[in-house]
Design an enzyme around this catalytic site. Structure first.
Site, PDB file in Angstrom:
ATOM      1  N   SER A   1       0.883  -1.181   0.000  1.00 53.61           N
ATOM      2  CA  SER A   1       0.000   0.000   0.000  1.00 53.61           C
ATOM      3  C   SER A   1       0.913   1.221   0.000  1.00 53.61           C
ATOM      4  CB  SER A   1      -0.830  -0.003   1.289  1.00 53.61           C
ATOM      5  OG  SER A   1      -1.330   1.279   1.571  1.00 53.61           O
TER       6      SER A   1
ATOM      7  N   TYR B   1      -1.242  -1.279  10.381  1.00 51.71           N
ATOM      8  CA  TYR B   1      -1.391  -1.531   8.935  1.00 51.71           C
ATOM      9  C   TYR B   1      -0.137  -1.075   8.197  1.00 51.71           C
ATOM     10  CZ  TYR B   1      -3.497  -1.230   4.239  1.00 51.71           C
ATOM     11  OH  TYR B   1      -3.773  -1.377   2.895  1.00 51.71           O
TER      12      TYR B   1
ATOM     13  N   LYS C   1       2.763  -3.332   6.272  1.00 49.37           N
ATOM     14  CA  LYS C   1       3.105  -3.111   4.856  1.00 49.37           C
ATOM     15  C   LYS C   1       4.593  -2.769   4.712  1.00 49.37           C
ATOM     16  CE  LYS C   1      -1.129  -3.706   3.197  1.00 49.37           C
ATOM     17  NZ  LYS C   1      -1.494  -4.936   2.479  1.00 49.37           N
TER      18      LYS C   1
ATOM     19  N   THR D   1     -12.844  -0.182  -3.040  1.00 46.42           N
ATOM     20  CA  THR D   1     -13.177  -1.527  -2.553  1.00 46.42           C
ATOM     21  C   THR D   1     -13.849  -1.361  -1.187  1.00 46.42           C
ATOM     22  OG1 THR D   1     -11.190  -1.886  -1.229  1.00 46.42           O
ATOM     23  CG2 THR D   1     -11.012  -2.402  -3.573  1.00 46.42           C
TER      24      THR D   1
HETATM   25  N1  LIG Z   1      -8.472  -0.583  -1.514  1.00 45.11           N
HETATM   26  C1  LIG Z   1      -7.422   0.184  -1.341  1.00 45.11           C
HETATM   27  O1  LIG Z   1      -7.513   1.415  -1.448  1.00 45.11           O
HETATM   28  C2  LIG Z   1      -6.093  -0.426  -1.012  1.00 45.11           C
HETATM   29  C3  LIG Z   1      -4.992   0.432  -0.996  1.00 45.11           C
HETATM   30  C4  LIG Z   1      -3.757  -0.095  -0.706  1.00 45.11           C
HETATM   31  C5  LIG Z   1      -3.610  -1.441  -0.466  1.00 45.11           C
HETATM   32  N2  LIG Z   1      -4.693  -2.262  -0.483  1.00 45.11           N
HETATM   33  C6  LIG Z   1      -4.481  -3.681  -0.211  1.00 45.11           C
HETATM   34  O2  LIG Z   1      -5.108  -4.451  -1.193  1.00 45.11           O
HETATM   35  C7  LIG Z   1      -5.404  -5.746  -0.670  1.00 45.11           C
HETATM   36  C8  LIG Z   1      -6.823  -6.112  -1.001  1.00 45.11           C
HETATM   37  O3  LIG Z   1      -7.695  -5.217  -0.334  1.00 45.11           O
HETATM   38  P1  LIG Z   1      -9.054  -4.665  -0.966  1.00 45.11           P
HETATM   39  O4  LIG Z   1      -8.949  -3.207  -1.048  1.00 45.11           O
HETATM   40  O5  LIG Z   1      -9.409  -5.437  -2.164  1.00 45.11           O
HETATM   41  O6  LIG Z   1     -10.049  -4.962   0.262  1.00 45.11           O
HETATM   42  P2  LIG Z   1     -11.272  -5.978   0.449  1.00 45.11           P
HETATM   43  O7  LIG Z   1     -12.263  -5.765  -0.620  1.00 45.11           O
HETATM   44  O8  LIG Z   1     -11.695  -5.812   1.859  1.00 45.11           O
HETATM   45  O9  LIG Z   1     -10.601  -7.419   0.237  1.00 45.11           O
HETATM   46  C9  LIG Z   1      -9.772  -7.993   1.190  1.00 45.11           C
HETATM   47  C10 LIG Z   1      -9.630  -9.469   0.891  1.00 45.11           C
HETATM   48  O10 LIG Z   1      -8.750 -10.069   1.859  1.00 45.11           O
HETATM   49  C11 LIG Z   1      -9.385 -11.216   2.390  1.00 45.11           C
HETATM   50  N3  LIG Z   1      -8.967 -11.522   3.757  1.00 45.11           N
HETATM   51  C12 LIG Z   1      -8.960 -10.693   4.831  1.00 45.11           C
HETATM   52  N4  LIG Z   1      -8.541 -11.366   5.917  1.00 45.11           N
HETATM   53  C13 LIG Z   1      -8.280 -12.641   5.521  1.00 45.11           C
HETATM   54  C14 LIG Z   1      -7.815 -13.797   6.163  1.00 45.11           C
HETATM   55  N5  LIG Z   1      -7.535 -13.826   7.489  1.00 45.11           N
HETATM   56  N6  LIG Z   1      -7.651 -14.943   5.435  1.00 45.11           N
HETATM   57  C15 LIG Z   1      -7.948 -14.946   4.127  1.00 45.11           C
HETATM   58  N7  LIG Z   1      -8.388 -13.883   3.447  1.00 45.11           N
HETATM   59  C16 LIG Z   1      -8.563 -12.748   4.147  1.00 45.11           C
HETATM   60  C17 LIG Z   1     -10.877 -10.894   2.336  1.00 45.11           C
HETATM   61  O11 LIG Z   1     -11.594 -12.092   2.394  1.00 45.11           O
HETATM   62  P3  LIG Z   1     -12.978 -12.194   3.194  1.00 45.11           P
HETATM   63  O12 LIG Z   1     -13.838 -11.138   2.616  1.00 45.11           O
HETATM   64  O13 LIG Z   1     -13.386 -13.575   2.892  1.00 45.11           O
HETATM   65  O14 LIG Z   1     -12.645 -11.947   4.638  1.00 45.11           O
HETATM   66  C18 LIG Z   1     -10.979 -10.208   0.984  1.00 45.11           C
HETATM   67  O15 LIG Z   1     -11.060 -11.183  -0.027  1.00 45.11           O
HETATM   68  C19 LIG Z   1      -5.105  -5.669   0.831  1.00 45.11           C
HETATM   69  O16 LIG Z   1      -3.853  -6.263   1.100  1.00 45.11           O
HETATM   70  C20 LIG Z   1      -5.051  -4.181   1.103  1.00 45.11           C
HETATM   71  O17 LIG Z   1      -4.225  -3.854   2.205  1.00 45.11           O
HETATM   72  C21 LIG Z   1      -5.929  -1.775  -0.748  1.00 45.11           C
END
Ligand SMILES: NC(=O)c1ccc[n+]([C@@H]2O[C@H](COP(=O)([O-])OP(=O)(O)OC[C@H]3O[C@@H](n4cnc5c(N)ncnc54)[C@H](OP(=O)(O)O)[C@@H]3O)[C@@H](O)[C@H]2O)c1
Length: 264
Positions: A141, A154, A158, A189
């Site tokens: 991130s 967090y 990271k 998301t």
């Molecule tokens: N969205 C942003 O702006 C952003 C920015 C920077 C980085 N990121 C990173 O991108 C990645 C994906 O996030 P996202 O934005 O797509 O969020 P999201 O829609 O909340 O998706 C998160 C995913 O991680 C899974 N997960 C969480 N805890 C878990 C566990 N203990 N075991 C297995 N799976 C687990 C969730 O599964 P369940 O729903 O089944 O729990 C979901 O599929 C993350 O690493 C996040 O830090 C996101």
């Protein structure tokens, strides 16, 4: 097509960036293994893959469960004989001040965001070394580039990923294994809804910044292209990425801006 017939394992595949990666890979005819800890959501993603006539295999998995990680890895190898690409994407965010966050919450975030990716990578690595090929990616991130209010654990997790995967990159170069660290900024998301507050309950709100981010589909396309082009790092997002450069070049301005973030 680069991903055609490649076995690609994605964690956090039931939502957001991970789910968008799955559909883009389905369009590119990859063999996709999807993991997360919600079976119903994985079933839904698989059904969408079926509509795209893509091979999709569910591995229900909590990334904090080492025994299940080893079983899942063996099952994928038994079924397909290889893992070409591993995308460590599962993650959870945070909305709480350092002063009010019990250390259990810090540990929980580290377990999912850092040790989850470390454990899966360690399980897959021996097979990639045997193959003498592979791609390993991890979703960091922009909070992996600088600390940001309300996201202490967090951001720490990271940053830790950066140290681990940068080291790994040097170690596996001679085995023809490539390592990408992706640094998304704001992507639309549900991550802010699931972010942990001081008592471990979900934040439950869509943050405004989140909602104005780039789409998960755009993020997924750039992410996959970066793996294909063997990039070492990629920043993905929009104007918020300027913060990375402001932090580096104008640190005083960065801290002035960061101080303005108020607890919600
Ligand atoms: N969205 C942003 O702006 C952003 C920015 C920077 C980085 N990121 C990173 O991108 C990645 C994906 O996030 P996202 O934005 O797509 O969020 P999201 O829609 O909340 O998706 C998160 C995913 O991680 C899974 N997960 C969480 N805890 C878990 C566990 N203990 N075991 C297995 N799976 C687990 C969730 O599964 P369940 O729903 O089944 O729990 C979901 O599929 C993350 O690493 C996040 O830090 C996101």
């Amino acid at each position: 097509m680069f991903y055609q017939n490649k076995v690609v394992w994605i964690t956090g595949a039931s939502s957001g960036i991970g789910e968008a990666l799955v559909y883009e890979l389905a369009r590119q005819k990859a063999i996709i293994v999807i993991s997360s800890n919600q079976q119903e959501e994985l079933d839904r993603v698989k059904q969408n893959c079926d509509k795209l006539q893509a091979e999709c295999y569910i591995q229900f998995l909590d990334v904090t469960n080492p025994a299940k990680i080893n079983i899942a890895t063996t099952e994928i190898i038994t079924k397909y004989g290889k893992i070409d690409v591993l995308i460590n994407n599962a993650g959870i965010s945070q909305r709480a001040l350092v002063v009010e966050t019990p250390v259990d919450i810090d540990r929980k975030i580290m377990e999912i965001n850092y040790f989850g990716s470390v454990m899966i990578t360690k399980a897959v690595l021996p097979y990639m070394i045997k193959q003498q090929s592979g791609y390993i990616a991890v979703t960091s991130s922009i909070s992996g580039k600088f600390g940001f209010p309300l996201r202490s654990a967090y951001s720490a997790a990271k940053h830790a990923l950066h140290g681990f995967f940068e080291t790994l990159r040097s170690e596996v170069y001679h085995h023809n294994i490539k390592v990408l660290i992706a640094f998304p900024g704001r992507v639309q998301t549900n991550i802010s809804l699931h972010a942990l507050t001081k008592d471990g309950t979900p934040h439950g709100k869509m943050d405004e910044g989140q909602n104005t981010g780039i789409t998960a589909e755009k993020c997924a396309r750039q992410y996959l292209r970066a793996i294909e082009k063997d990039k070492k790092e990629i920043l993905i997002g929009s104007t918020e990425l300027l913060m990375v450069y402001i932090h580096k070049i104008f640190p005083r301005l960065f801290y002035k801006l960061a101080r303005k973030i108020k607890p919600t």
